[in-house]
Design a protein around this motif. Sequence first.
Motif, PDB file in Angstrom:
ATOM      1  N   ALA A 250     -11.149 -52.894  11.638  1.00 55.56           N
ATOM      2  CA  ALA A 250     -11.951 -51.459  12.014  1.00 55.56           C
ATOM      3  C   ALA A 250     -13.377 -51.836  12.577  1.00 55.56           C
TER       4      ALA A 250
ATOM      5  N   GLN B 125     -19.730 -40.342  12.494  1.00 53.16           N
ATOM      6  CA  GLN B 125     -18.776 -40.696  13.438  1.00 53.16           C
ATOM      7  C   GLN B 125     -18.230 -41.999  13.109  1.00 53.16           C
ATOM      8  N   ILE B 126     -19.189 -42.904  12.455  1.00 51.86           N
ATOM      9  CA  ILE B 126     -18.660 -43.987  12.014  1.00 51.86           C
ATOM     10  C   ILE B 126     -17.610 -44.127  11.220  1.00 51.86           C
TER      11      ILE B 126
ATOM     12  N   THR C 271     -18.988 -50.802  20.493  1.00 52.99           N
ATOM     13  CA  THR C 271     -20.099 -49.912  20.704  1.00 52.99           C
ATOM     14  C   THR C 271     -21.340 -50.539  19.983  1.00 52.99           C
TER      15      THR C 271
ATOM     16  N   ARG D 127     -15.631 -41.820  10.121  1.00 54.88           N
ATOM     17  CA  ARG D 127     -14.287 -41.429  10.864  1.00 54.88           C
ATOM     18  C   ARG D 127     -13.553 -42.659  11.441  1.00 54.88           C
ATOM     19  N   THR D 128     -14.187 -43.431  12.030  1.00 57.78           N
ATOM     20  CA  THR D 128     -13.660 -44.559  12.933  1.00 57.78           C
ATOM     21  C   THR D 128     -13.077 -45.682  11.800  1.00 57.78           C
TER      22      THR D 128
ATOM     23  N   ARG E  55     -13.160 -53.240  16.004  1.00 56.23           N
ATOM     24  CA  ARG E  55     -12.871 -52.020  16.986  1.00 56.23           C
ATOM     25  C   ARG E  55     -14.312 -51.713  17.347  1.00 56.23           C
ATOM     26  N   LEU E  56     -15.025 -51.286  16.021  1.00 50.51           N
ATOM     27  CA  LEU E  56     -16.485 -50.548  16.143  1.00 50.51           C
ATOM     28  C   LEU E  56     -17.417 -51.424  17.071  1.00 50.51           C
TER      29      LEU E  56
ATOM     30  N   ASP F  54     -23.274 -48.132  17.645  1.00 50.62           N
ATOM     31  CA  ASP F  54     -22.690 -47.784  16.463  1.00 50.62           C
ATOM     32  C   ASP F  54     -22.732 -49.109  15.355  1.00 50.62           C
TER      33      ASP F  54
END
Length: 344
Positions: free
Chosen positions: A271, A314-315, A278, A317-318, A274-275, A281
Amino acid sequence: MEALAVRLSGFDSQVEGAIRVIMFYDTLMRRRVDLPALARASAGLAECVAGIRLHGTGQAIRMTPDGRQAPAPPPPASGTAPIVLDAEEIGTVWLERPGPPGPLDEAVLDRLAIAAAAVAERYGPAGTTMADPALVELVICSDSDEAARARALRLLGFSAGLPVRVAAVRSRLPLDQVGSLVCPARPVKAALLADVGVLLTTAIDPALFPAGVRAGIGAAGSPDRSWRQARTALRFTTRCRPVVHHDDLGALALLAHVPQDTARDNPDVAAIARLAGTPEDLETLDAYCATGALRRAADVLHLHHSSVARRLDQIGRTLGFELTEPTGLMRARLALTAWRLLDD
């Protein structure tokens, strides 16, 4: 040399003077004078105060023409020259002449600097920060026998029995400058091995590393063990935490030994990967993990805390878990660290 000076004097009295300056310092070097005697003789020759300072000690030697120590504070120097040994500037010499420089001051300073470098090399401590990489590698290599390691340490200028601490450094600044900054009053030797700088010293101040430098510091003791610890600690450095001491890692150091395939397969690490697409973030998560508090992270990021709170929501939730919970923060720290180690 004297006959040459006499012949040249018919063409230019300044040339004769320069040659006599060279002869003067050649005589001093043959007599193997120390730095105070060198400064004293130079002051007598120049008929003004002469000074010598080595960067390694920081102590200034200032002598008057009559052979006494010059009073403080010193006036501005009328002329200076660097002391260079093995292509590294290790100190400065200067003259304190009232009024404009004399016609032979440049020659005096040039020869004084050369003589001071010779004295520093002869009497030590070892004048330069940069060392022979082969000797440094012999000190930190786990395959070296203790007799060879001890001999290499002696050749590098370290006294027998003193515990040696090793730092692994990545820096755009010259390595000798970094070493002089973080070990201002201690012996320090530096060498570049592959793409990593090595600092050997008996004590180091982590707070003195300049901005933009990343460093891992091993424990004092066996140099080969300290080097392994320093390399591990370097892998844990971040923008928010550019200097890491291995002793401060504790159980986190175990992450450095997790197989990369195992780390990649972990859902939290995946995860984070994937983050990473961005940067905003990732920077927010890094600041939050480093500080452990929303408002302190906002200060680091120069943002309002409400903006950081929205980003963290938001992070979270990711990532699939709540960052503001203690368990969520711990998972994020571990996953972020493991992901960085993959990128090392």
